[in-house]
Design a protein around this motif. Structure first.
Motif, PDB file in Angstrom:
ATOM      1  N   THR A 170      38.161  73.212 -93.672  1.00  0.00           N
ATOM      2  CA  THR A 170      37.779  72.058 -92.843  1.00  0.00           C
ATOM      3  C   THR A 170      36.644  71.343 -93.558  1.00  0.00           C
ATOM      4  N   GLN A 171      35.535  71.129 -92.875  1.00  0.00           N
ATOM      5  CA  GLN A 171      34.393  70.499 -93.532  1.00  0.00           C
ATOM      6  C   GLN A 171      33.783  71.494 -94.507  1.00  0.00           C
ATOM      7  N   LYS A 192      47.860  76.531 -79.550  1.00  0.00           N
ATOM      8  CA  LYS A 192      47.160  76.865 -80.794  1.00  0.00           C
ATOM      9  C   LYS A 192      46.028  77.850 -80.538  1.00  0.00           C
ATOM     10  N   ASP A 243      44.419  79.541 -88.391  1.00  0.00           N
ATOM     11  CA  ASP A 243      45.355  79.070 -87.370  1.00  0.00           C
ATOM     12  C   ASP A 243      46.308  80.166 -86.911  1.00  0.00           C
ATOM     13  N   ASN A 284      41.814  70.398 -95.092  1.00  0.00           N
ATOM     14  CA  ASN A 284      43.161  70.811 -94.694  1.00  0.00           C
ATOM     15  C   ASN A 284      43.960  71.483 -95.800  1.00  0.00           C
ATOM     16  N   GLU A 299      36.433  75.156 -83.418  1.00  0.00           N
ATOM     17  CA  GLU A 299      37.582  74.268 -83.203  1.00  0.00           C
ATOM     18  C   GLU A 299      38.304  74.622 -81.903  1.00  0.00           C
ATOM     19  N   SER A 300      38.435  75.919 -81.631  1.00  0.00           N
ATOM     20  CA  SER A 300      39.073  76.356 -80.381  1.00  0.00           C
ATOM     21  C   SER A 300      38.251  75.919 -79.170  1.00  0.00           C
ATOM     22  N   LYS A 356      36.172  73.362 -78.964  1.00  0.00           N
ATOM     23  CA  LYS A 356      36.278  71.905 -78.800  1.00  0.00           C
ATOM     24  C   LYS A 356      37.572  71.531 -78.091  1.00  0.00           C
ATOM     25  N   MET A 357      38.676  72.178 -78.470  1.00  0.00           N
ATOM     26  CA  MET A 357      39.960  71.894 -77.822  1.00  0.00           C
ATOM     27  C   MET A 357      39.932  72.318 -76.362  1.00  0.00           C
ATOM     28  N   VAL A 388      39.178  77.684 -91.127  1.00  0.00           N
ATOM     29  CA  VAL A 388      39.868  77.877 -89.846  1.00  0.00           C
ATOM     30  C   VAL A 388      41.088  78.764 -90.049  1.00  0.00           C
ATOM     31  N   ALA A 427      34.032  78.617 -87.796  1.00  0.00           N
ATOM     32  CA  ALA A 427      34.761  77.343 -87.740  1.00  0.00           C
ATOM     33  C   ALA A 427      35.991  77.434 -86.835  1.00  0.00           C
ATOM     34  N   THR A 428      36.690  78.577 -86.842  1.00  0.00           N
ATOM     35  CA  THR A 428      37.871  78.743 -85.986  1.00  0.00           C
ATOM     36  C   THR A 428      37.474  78.705 -84.519  1.00  0.00           C
TER      37      THR A 428
END
Length: 746
Positions: free
Chosen positions: A652-653, A8, A510, A618, A187-188, A190-191, A508, A183-184
């Motif tokens: 997202t949030q 992702k 994706d 989402n 999230e990246s 964090k992963m 985000v 935000a993107t």
């Protein structure tokens, strides 16, 4: 899980990650499984570069399956894309009278019609039920279909190859980003932190640092985090992040007000704003274990600052600090041996035995004491930069610029660029500026009243002073860096990409990411908006609305649930309840030739939460575009084809009730990707002048190509027309906004 996460991350950067150890051999001939993968991926609108194709050909089939599944997941091929109306591009002819007749028919139980699974009876001679996949009265979907049309897109997006080096470089670029992550990127990151070891590098952004600290604490390394907290604001930011998930320190009252406003409803009986206030207050309550209290007490006690300075920094958020001090039992811990500094801090803070720097600035400014005001501002270059424009109008441009020149080398590069970008709008008496307060929605603000003291020539001179000063400062920073390279290549696309400073996107992406302000050319005559929501949620009333706002020279028009058909636009029908787990969808077809003939100027794409609360997490919105006609299923009305998707974002949030996610310029036949939040249950709550203000703000931004030209000029590099250069900057490089920020030299 690890493979899916890393795939992702790479896909967002237009690539596919393949670990080196998974490439088993060096076979040139395409295997059967590789050919099948290429065919399936092309149906989704993608293809592979030569290096990626060779690597995929030499990995085991299981990894090929994971690549395909990753693409299917982000494109939502397993979601329900069935709209309310079959063949919805042809109007159903439903009227308000149909809804009134149906309402009374169900209230008085006439039973003169067709009974549906949702419990409503549709009277005969009202809605043409054969055209609907659900109840036309309550908007509940009852029939579902699958995606039928694949591969209609006129362009295939080329994916490149990533190995460990590219992944590691991207990971480091996120950590070293010199602007706040969107935000993107968050999230990246964090992963990546979940599956990759944390490299030993300097982290410049406080918000990014909070994410790193959180990982260290989760790993049981809390004692090593004290070194990262330089000020009490860092500690407050982390505590608030853990309590709310927000990396910015947004006041509790602001969050409560936004939550309350989102729960308001047109119909008083459905208004839940009072309950929302109580629920929000409960969510914001602070509660900590003894272990957490001791950890924070140590952080404060170990701060390498004078106590008076600590208290002064705490002062602007005094109300929040009082709550945290009580919840963390800091008064109790300050009595322990070894916490003498904390005890002194508590005493000075509660008795307010300290001076506040900002109050001194305000006092001297009101007294019109320029020398003392500028002497104070020079102590904090960042705050001087943020107040530069207003001080130029207050004290005069020449004097202010002279003082600012003395400390400009200490100002972060992102602020220098921001000054250069926004001066054009700020010093224009006729332009309203777009701002977004912390925790709020985008707003328009009137020009500074002091602008009226100056004539146009004086204001133009101020703009020129700012531009000359900022460009000179950046050239000096670039020139100070030794560069042995001789040539540079700049992709022409980079002149259409703004430098990402201060955007803070909350959605985000994706699919391969695009910077806010990026322009997407339209190849055909049709643009199709789509919105999908409710995946994995139980069946319930959850009304999200897809709409568009059409601006003409002398009037405005809408296409939404209340106006399904209008000039150049056709809506697929209003769905107000979601089915169990699979979600539901709405579409709008936009005919550009028809809009151009009607002399429409702009079409703004929006989505709103009609239900109480903010936009549901989402939810996915975006648009499709193809040179070839995009078909609609005759049997189900499904109009989604992943190969035609130009751009999509996932909520997202979010504390917003409405979101603008794009603007179509009809004359130029291009779509500008932007993100602008606004309040209101319906599209009528959109302030189009606010959209224009945001577009003006984006247009004023320095583009990446111009920034690179500045670098080349300062470092004596020759710009070439081909990629055989010492430094190559192409569109693929620019997709990583965090890497682009490394050009902002401090």
């Amino acid at each position: 899980m690890k493979t899916a996460a890393l795939l992702k991350i790479s896909l967002r950067q237009n690539a596919i990650f393949i670990p080196t150890e998974m490439i088993a051999n060096d076979i040139k001939k395409l295997s059967g499984t590789t050919s099948v993968l290429v065919a399936n991926v092309s149906k989704l609108g993608f293809t592979f570069s030569e290096s990626l194709l060779h690597a995929l050909n030499n990995v085991n089939p299981n990894y090929k399956v994971e690549v395909l599944e990753a693409l299917k997941e982000v494109l939502g091929t397993d979601k329900n894309w069935t709209p309310l109306v079959k063949e919805w591009d042809i109007p159903t002819g439903e009227t308000v009278l149909d809804h009134i007749v149906t309402f009374f028919g169900n209230v008085f139980k006439t039973n003169n019609g067709m009974a549906l699974q949702c419990g409503h009876t549709i009277p005969y001679n009202t809605f043409p039920l054969e055209r609907y996949n659900g109840c036309p009265f309550c908007g509940t979907p009852l029939e579902f279909g699958k995606i039928e049309n694949f591969g209609q897109g006129s362009k295939l997006k080329v994916l490149g190859l990533w190995n460990e080096k590219e992944l590691e470089d991207f990971y480091k670029s996120l950590l070293q980003s010199k602007t706040a992550l969107d935000a993107t990127q968050i999230e990246s990151l964090k992963m990546a932190m979940k599956y990759l070891p944390l490299p030993k590098i300097d982290i410049t952004m406080k918000e990014t640092l909070m994410l790193v600290i959180d990982v260290l604490i989760a790993e049981g390394k809390a004692e090593s985090t004290s070194q990262y907290f330089k000020t009490p604001t860092d500690i407050l930011r982390y505590l608030w992040f853990k309590n709310t998930g927000m990396l910015q320190i947004i006041e509790p009252k602001t969050i409560i007000q936004r939550t309350s406003k989102n729960a308001q409803h047109f119909h008083n009986a459905l208004d839940t704003s009072a309950q929302a206030i109580l629920a929000s207050k409960k969510d914001l309550k602070l509660k900590y274990s003894r272990k957490e209290c001791l950890m924070v007490a140590n952080w404060l006690n170990n701060l390498d600052m004078e106590v008076e300075a600590i208290c002064e920094i705490m002062h602007p958020k005094r109300g929040m600090w009082v709550r945290f001090i009580r919840a963390l039992r800091l008064a109790e811990y300050s009595k322990r041996k070894g916490f003498e500094k904390l005890a002194f801090l508590m005493d000075v803070f509660y008795n307010q035995v300290y001076d506040v720097w900002q109050s001194k600035v305000n006092t001297n400014r009101i007294k019109f004491d320029a020398d003392k005001t500028f002497a104070l501002l020079k102590q904090r270059p960042g705050l001087f930069a943020r107040s530069l424009f207003s001080n130029m109008l207050w004290f005069g441009a020449d004097e202010t610029i002279a003082h600012f020149t003395e400390i400009i080398d200490k100002v972060p590069a992102r602020l220098v660029f921001t000054l250069n970008m926004y001066a054009q709008n700020y010093f224009d008496k006729n332009i309203q500026r777009s701002v977004k307060p912390l925790g709020g929605t985008n707003k328009r603000i009137a020009p500074n009243g002091l602008l009226n003291l100056y004539d146009e020539a004086q204001l133009e001179a101020m703009k020129n002073q700012i531009e000359a000063l900022c460009l000179l400062a950046m050239k000096k920073r670039f020139a100070a860096i030794t560069n042995t390279n001789k040539t540079m290549y700049i992709d022409s696309q980079l002149f259409n990409m703004p430098v990402s400073i201060g955007d803070r996107s909350e959605t985000v992406q994706d699919l391969p990411v695009a910077l806010m302000g990026t322009r997407f050319p339209i190849e055909g005559n049709e643009v199709r908006l789509f919105m999908q929501w409710g995946k994995d949620l139980p069946a319930q009333h959850l009304d999200m609305d897809l709409s568009c706002h059409i601006a003409y020279e002398d009037k405005l028009d809408m296409c939404s649930f209340s106006r399904l058909t209008t000039t150049g636009c056709q809506h697929s029908g209003d769905i107000r309840s979601i089915p169990n787990k699979i979600g539901t969808a709405e579409y709008i077809n936009i005919n550009i030739d028809e809009l151009a003939k009607a002399k429409a100027k702009f079409v703004t794409f929006t989505c709103n939460a009609y239900s109480n609360g903010s936009i549901t997490p989402n939810l996915v919105v975006g648009w499709m575009n193809s040179k070839f006609p995009m078909r609609i299923s005759e049997t189900t009305g499904v109009a989604y084809d992943p190969s035609c998707v130009d751009h999509q974002v996932r909520i997202t949030q979010n504390v917003a009730k409405g979101l603008v996610f794009g603007v179509l310029d009809v004359a130029k036949r291009e779509i500008v990707w932007l993100e602008m939040t606004f309040g209101g249950q319906v599209v009528q709550g959109l302030d189009f002048k606010g959209v224009q203000a945001l577009l003006s703000k984006l247009n004023s931004k320095l583009n990446i190509g111009s920034l690179l030209q500045l670098k080349a000029e300062a470092q004596g590099l020759t710009i070439t027309e081909d990629e055989n250069a010492d430094e190559v900057y192409n569109a693929q490089w620019a997709m990583n906004a965090a890497a682009v920020t490394q050009l902002l030299i401090d």
